[in-house]
Design an enzyme around this catalytic site. Sequence first.
Site, mmCIF file in Angstrom:
data_model
loop_
_atom_site.group_PDB
_atom_site.id
_atom_site.type_symbol
_atom_site.label_atom_id
_atom_site.label_comp_id
_atom_site.label_asym_id
_atom_site.label_seq_id
_atom_site.Cartn_x
_atom_site.Cartn_y
_atom_site.Cartn_z
ATOM 1 C CG PHE A 3 -2.003 -0.926 1.258
ATOM 2 C CD1 PHE A 3 -3.257 -0.574 0.792
ATOM 3 C CD2 PHE A 3 -1.806 -2.212 1.729
ATOM 4 C CE1 PHE A 3 -4.307 -1.481 0.794
ATOM 5 C CE2 PHE A 3 -2.846 -3.125 1.738
ATOM 6 C CZ PHE A 3 -4.096 -2.763 1.266
ATOM 7 C CG ASP A 4 0.714 5.866 -1.712
ATOM 8 O OD1 ASP A 4 1.840 6.286 -1.386
ATOM 9 O OD2 ASP A 4 -0.289 6.596 -1.820
ATOM 10 C CB VAL A 5 1.045 5.387 3.641
ATOM 11 C CG1 VAL A 5 0.412 5.938 4.925
ATOM 12 C CG2 VAL A 5 1.492 3.949 3.842
ATOM 13 C CB THR A 8 -3.431 5.338 -0.841
ATOM 14 O OG1 THR A 8 -2.712 5.659 -2.040
ATOM 15 C CG2 THR A 8 -4.288 4.106 -1.080
ATOM 16 C CE LYS A 140 5.466 4.935 -2.840
ATOM 17 N NZ LYS A 140 4.081 4.636 -2.374
#
Length: 227
Positions: A3-5, A8, A140
């Site tokens: 998961f991106d945090v 998101t 990223k």
Amino acid sequence: MTFDVVGTLIDFEGGLKACLAEIAAETGIEIDGERALSLYREARYSGDADLFPDDLVRVYLTIAPTLGLPADRKYGERLRDSAKNWKGFADSTAALASLAKNYRLVAMTNARRWAFAFFEKELGNPFYAAFTADDTGTEKPDPAFFETVFAYIASEGHSKNDILHVAQSQHHDIGISRKLGLTNCWIERRHDQKGYGGTIEPAEFTTPDYHFTSMAGLSAAVAAARA
């Protein structure tokens, strides 16, 4: 599931706008939240950017004059420190708790470890493992960030083919995850708003494998599929 945090699961746009609005109110002015996000986006993705959210000090000093806010470092530090109080989206905690019953959840965030500690607590500590900019030495969409996670997944006896990568950012996550061969899921948090807000616009749009407008949507789809 990886998961991106920020963006998101954690509502960073709401947190940024709220803090800037408070500073503005204290100085007797009003600001447009979406305009502030646009200015933030331009400033954040400059060549001299620092790691997030430490970089919010520099960003504030960059955008403050345009917004009519005082260009004082103490306000930049206040914006940075506001990350400690950013809230999760209303559906994030329950969705993660549900998914964690059957899957290992791994956080992948461009935020620094100190900030992630607050985000993780806000989300109910659902993660099996977590990787931050401090852990990977990069951000990223650098493939090296993902490769660090792939190495960890391999050490756990799995491969990247076992991963579903979940994120809202086309630029930081969806495009690069596709190039690296991951199955991905786009959580389109701004589905009812124009533009990309505080997230950089992608050079090209990537059609995801799965597409929901909320984490609740993903959680419900997973529950239905398992049933």
